[in-house]
Scaffold this active site. Structure first.
Site, PDB file in Angstrom:
ATOM      1  N   ASN A  21      14.914  -8.707 -15.748  1.00 14.59           N
ATOM      2  CA  ASN A  21      14.222  -7.452 -15.447  1.00 14.59           C
ATOM      3  C   ASN A  21      14.690  -6.349 -16.402  1.00 14.59           C
ATOM      4  O   ASN A  21      15.195  -5.301 -15.992  1.00 14.59           O
ATOM      5  CB  ASN A  21      14.462  -7.048 -13.985  1.00 14.59           C
ATOM      6  CG  ASN A  21      13.371  -6.139 -13.446  1.00 14.59           C
ATOM      7  OD1 ASN A  21      12.490  -5.702 -14.189  1.00 14.59           O
ATOM      8  ND2 ASN A  21      13.440  -5.830 -12.169  1.00 14.59           N
ATOM      9  N   HIS A  57      14.872  -0.792  -4.879  1.00  8.59           N
ATOM     10  CA  HIS A  57      14.300  -2.046  -4.404  1.00  8.59           C
ATOM     11  C   HIS A  57      13.834  -1.939  -2.950  1.00  8.59           C
ATOM     12  O   HIS A  57      12.883  -2.617  -2.561  1.00  8.59           O
ATOM     13  CB  HIS A  57      15.322  -3.178  -4.521  1.00  8.59           C
ATOM     14  CG  HIS A  57      15.429  -3.749  -5.895  1.00  8.59           C
ATOM     15  ND1 HIS A  57      16.298  -3.259  -6.847  1.00  8.59           N
ATOM     16  CD2 HIS A  57      14.754  -4.768  -6.508  1.00  8.59           C
ATOM     17  CE1 HIS A  57      16.168  -3.964  -7.965  1.00  8.59           C
ATOM     18  NE2 HIS A  57      15.239  -4.882  -7.790  1.00  8.59           N
TER      19      HIS A  57
END
Length: 507
Positions: A347, A378
């Site tokens: 990522n 998140h």
């Protein structure tokens, strides 16, 4: 009691396809939009190029297609994404420029957190309707990235900025259509990645490739003829990335489904299997969970490339590289020999965002605050916080071990190879242990798993960090950064972000 029925707020046109394939409708809608985006991206590059359309038209088409995708996938939930984008545009235009980055961060992260809280406390750990949090997370990155870059360009002197910040700084507030296009364009609205505003506007206005060639060559005098250089075609790069996607999809259908993560906390398995068996299953189940991320990110990269976006420059072989905005380096991930190397290759664009808005900005406690921001971004599932808080002592311990031990193994190739094998195995097992709560989500499942593992990685990491804390000589400050944004493995052919900061590597 049976599982509650899944309800989608998005389009139901593809319900027959969903029933035929046996995939949830939201996943079918997502795949349809991404494949449509791939075809639209080629059309956008060939028939709506800067030679054939002015920037306003390109901005408008990219925005309208992106909004259409949101409505198709999420229905009225797309209003959440549009609301936060418009609210932050008002901040960009009206707020005090000295504080615009703070206001945008609080607004975007606050709205995201409120929506994430609803996932836990309203849906009770289950997504009973279409989950729009993914695009909202990407939009949050873009909103805050632009705000910080605008603050850099309009409030700071050049000597106050790093070289990366100077390249990305913006000195003019964007217009409404530019802002909407950057945040909602069809190329990245569903999966990302987040890119620099200046790179995106260069792409829309037709300067993307020539600017990259000048930056990579180190000349910026405008006299090198790059503006007249024929644009390299991304077709080979797109085909290569689509081939990777096909392999990942095949792996997902054949292997991933056979190794469910939840089996790690199955009561019969935990009580009946040996520690070595549980450890082995955990390792392979985590390995098997990765290809779905590989698939989504690689497909998103291919979509951007198909539109002519993502050109990095010419590689060492003189061939065009289209990896400017790639989000992962699969080889670097699978061969990582340290915790940080894994983070650098996984990522990537989110790592760059965290470095841009947090790690490089806060005066102290950079590592802890960056991990906390990552967890908050998140969501609010407890498993996320177990993962990111566990990562802190592991990272500290890995640094200490490397600085204290590694130099003993550099005297011969055989010793170095053995050291690499050992650190690869330790890294992959540590990643498995750390990431498991991220996938399990709930506190009770996480504690069941960690008890079954006897908290061994926590204990080893803390002991190693304490025992080796003063055993090594301190390095230069630049060697202590944990969030270098570059890929660690040699990856010019696969993924070499422009924000590379290899001087900061500790791996």
């Amino acid at each position: 009691m049976g599982e509650p029925a899944f309800k989608t707020t998005g389009s139901k046109w593809l319900q027959p396809v969903s029933e035929l394939l046996g995939f949830p409708l939201d996943q079918v809608n997502f795949m349809f939009c991404q494949l449509f985006a791939l075809g639209a991206a080629f059309w956008f590059r060939l028939y709506l190029s800067p030679r054939h359309a002015n920037p306003l038209v390109r901005h408008a088409v990219a925005t309208l297609l992106g909004i259409a995708f949101l409505i198709f996938c999420f229905g009225w939930y797309s209003a959440h994404i549009l609301t936060v984008v418009l609210a932050n545009y008002l901040i960009i235009i009206n707020a005090d420029i000295n504080n615009v980055h703070k206001y945008s961060m609080v607004t975007a992260m606050g709205y995201l957190t409120v929506c994430q809280v609803s996932r836990v406390f309203i849906f009770n750990y289950g997504i009973l309707s279409t989950d729009f949090s993914g695009p909202l997370m990407i939009v949050t990155q873009k909103i805050t990235t632009l705000a910080f870059q605008l603050h850099d360009g309009m409030c700071k002197k050049p000597e106050q900025l790093t070289s990366e910040q100077k390249l990305a700084a913006i000195d003019v507030r964007p217009s409404l259509i530019e802002y909407l296009s950057y945040n909602l364009n069809f190329l990245s609205v569903l999966v990302g990645p987040c890119t620099d505003y200046k790179d995106y506007t260069d792409f829309i206005e037709g300067r993307h490739i020539s600017r990259r060639l000048r930056l990579r060559s180190g000349t910026c005098n405008g006299q090198n003829g790059f503006d007249k250089t024929p644009e390299p075609s991304p077709t080979d790069a797109v085909c290569r990335k689509l081939l990777v996607c096909s392999g990942c999809m095949l792996f997902f259908l054949t292997v991933t489904r056979a190794l469910p993560i939840k089996h790690n906390v199955n009561s019969d398995f935990v009580s009946g299997a040996s520690f070595l068996t549980r450890l082995t299953y955990a390792f392979f189940s985590i390995q098997a969970a990765r290809p779905k991320f590989y698939f989504a990110w690689t497909l998103a990269d291919a979509v951007n490339n198909a539109a002519g976006y993502g050109f990095l420059g010419m590689d060492e072989n003189g061939k065009p590289s289209w990896d400017l905005i790639c989000n992962l380096n699969i080889i670097g991930i699978e061969t990582a020999t340290s915790f940080k190397t894994f983070i650098d290759n996984w990522n990537i664009r989110t790592g760059i965002w965290l470095k841009t808005v947090c790690y490089d900005r806060v005066p102290k406690h950079q590592l802890a605050l960056t991990f906390i921001l990552s967890a908050l971004w998140h969501g609010v599932y407890p498993g996320y916080y177990f993962t990111f808080l566990t990562a802190i002592p592991i990272t500290v311990a890995a640094r200490a071990v490397r600085k204290s031990v590694r130099h003993f193994f550099l005297s011969s190739g055989v010793l170095k190879f053995g050291y690499d094998i050992l650190t690869w195995a330790a890294t992959q097992l540590a990643i498995c242990y750390t990431v498991m709560p991220f996938l399990l989500l709930a506190v009770d499942h996480t504690l069941v798993y960690y008890r079954s593992m006897y908290f061994h990685v926590h204990i080893i990491s803390i002991l190693a960090a304490v025992a080796l804390h003063r055993k090594h000589k301190p390095r230069e400050p630049s060697a202590t950064k944990a969030f270098s944004s570059s890929s660690s493995a040699p990856c010019s052919a696969q993924c070499q972000p422009v924000h590379s900061n290899n001087n900061d590597k500790v791996d």
